[in-house]
Design a protein around this motif. Structure first.
Motif, short mmCIF file in Angstrom:
data_model
loop_
_atom_site.label_atom_id
_atom_site.label_comp_id
_atom_site.label_asym_id
_atom_site.label_seq_id
_atom_site.Cartn_x
_atom_site.Cartn_y
_atom_site.Cartn_z
N CYS A 55 -55.15 -55.19 -75.11
CA CYS A 55 -56.19 -55.73 -75.83
C CYS A 55 -56.19 -57.29 -75.93
O CYS A 55 -57.18 -57.99 -76.17
N GLU A 56 -54.92 -57.89 -75.42
CA GLU A 56 -54.78 -59.28 -75.33
C GLU A 56 -55.89 -59.89 -74.41
O GLU A 56 -56.44 -61.12 -74.36
N GLU B 257 -59.23 -59.93 -76.10
CA GLU B 257 -59.41 -61.24 -77.00
C GLU B 257 -59.60 -62.46 -76.20
O GLU B 257 -60.31 -63.34 -76.75
N LEU C 127 -63.28 -62.83 -74.97
CA LEU C 127 -63.95 -63.29 -76.19
C LEU C 127 -63.69 -64.96 -76.45
O LEU C 127 -64.85 -65.51 -76.53
N ASP C 128 -62.38 -65.50 -76.17
CA ASP C 128 -62.35 -66.61 -76.40
C ASP C 128 -62.81 -67.66 -75.20
O ASP C 128 -63.68 -68.67 -75.49
N ARG D 26 -68.19 -63.79 -83.73
CA ARG D 26 -67.31 -63.32 -82.78
C ARG D 26 -67.11 -61.68 -83.16
O ARG D 26 -67.20 -61.45 -84.51
N GLU E 220 -65.77 -58.24 -84.27
CA GLU E 220 -64.58 -57.63 -85.04
C GLU E 220 -63.87 -56.82 -84.11
O GLU E 220 -64.29 -55.90 -83.48
N ILE E 221 -62.52 -57.06 -84.13
CA ILE E 221 -61.50 -56.43 -83.41
C ILE E 221 -60.84 -55.37 -84.46
O ILE E 221 -60.20 -55.83 -85.47
N ARG F 136 -57.87 -52.40 -83.92
CA ARG F 136 -57.08 -51.85 -82.87
C ARG F 136 -56.52 -50.55 -82.96
O ARG F 136 -56.26 -50.12 -84.05
#
Length: 253
Positions: free
Chosen positions: A58-59, A62, A65-66, A73, A75-76, A78
């Motif tokens: 998942c990193e 993210e 998205l950055d 942004r 919503e995450i 997990r």
């Protein structure tokens, strides 16, 4: 309307090279990841409330998205047990599903353009809707939707023999659920998890809703529109060779 994108799985059937195994939404086509394409087409449809259900690596999602600096942004949420079935991922985002209003539930591993999304989001009134493509390859892999008198009556990879229907098509993997159906789905997913069926695909919980009252769902036929779900290496090759050249340009903000 809120979009929930299911992007937690490992995608092991793609058989990506060791050390280069990406979440499927991070696969790139025409210079844009599947995730970027989802975000752009959802914005095109006027949907800015987006929930990403993530798990495997998942990193990387993210970080994407950055890189995109996407605002607002997404919503995450997990799913730490992403090795299990996708019904557990749906259960993990149950709060977002129950939040109210219509919900788009979308598989992350689909390459498409607005010709797929437009029939799903059409209309301002609350509605539950699913998409079918009548032009599909026979076999046990596609999730098939059977329709009789305009009502979906079955949705599974393997259809019971003797089932009477007028139309059969492959499910695109995108669903629109009105508030009532969304809350029912969240309850069904919770039942699967609590009943030791967390390894089930989320389509089974959706199927339960169809069998309970198929008349609550509209069916939109998108036969002829270009799209592909990417599960295997052959799908990846076909997506690049056949589907991508048919797609319209991703609309940039």
């Amino acid at each position: 309307m809120r979009a929930i994108i299911l992007a937690a799985g490992r995608g092991s059937r793609l058989r990506q090279a060791s050390g280069q195994h990406l979440p499927k939404c991070m696969l790139e086509f025409g210079g844009a990841t599947l995730l970027q394409r989802h975000l752009h087409w959802l914005r095109w449809a006027g949907i800015d409330e987006i929930v990403l259900a993530v798990g495997f690596r998942c990193e990387l999602i993210e970080a994407e998205l950055d890189r995109l600096a996407w605002r607002p942004r997404p919503e995450i949420v997990r799913n730490e047990r992403y090795e299990l079935g996708s019904v557990l991922t749906v259960h993990c985002v149950s709060e977002a599903i129950r939040r109210g209003g219509d919900v788009l539930l979308m598989d992350a591993d689909v390459l498409y353009d607005e010709r797929i999304l437009a029939p799903l989001v059409a209309g301002r009134q609350p509605v539950s809707r699913l998409l079918i493509d009548r032009d599909f390859e026979a076999g046990d892999e596609p999730v098939k939707v059977c329709v009789r008198n305009g009502v979906p009556i079955e949705m599974r990879k393997q259809i019971p023999s003797g089932l009477q229907y007028d139309v059969i098509g492959e499910s695109v993997g995108f669903f629109r659920l009105d508030q009532d159906a969304a809350r029912k789905l969240a309850s069904r997913a919770a039942g699967y998890v609590e009943g030791a069926r967390a390894s089930a695909p989320h389509e089974e919980a959706l199927r339960d809703l169809l069998l309970e009252d198929g008349r609550a769902f509209e069916v939109a036929d998108v036969t002829g529109a270009p799209w592909i779900e990417i599960d295997f290496a052959d799908d990846l090759a076909r997506a690049t060779r056949e589907i991508l050249p048919q797609l319209r340009m991703v609309p940039l903000p």
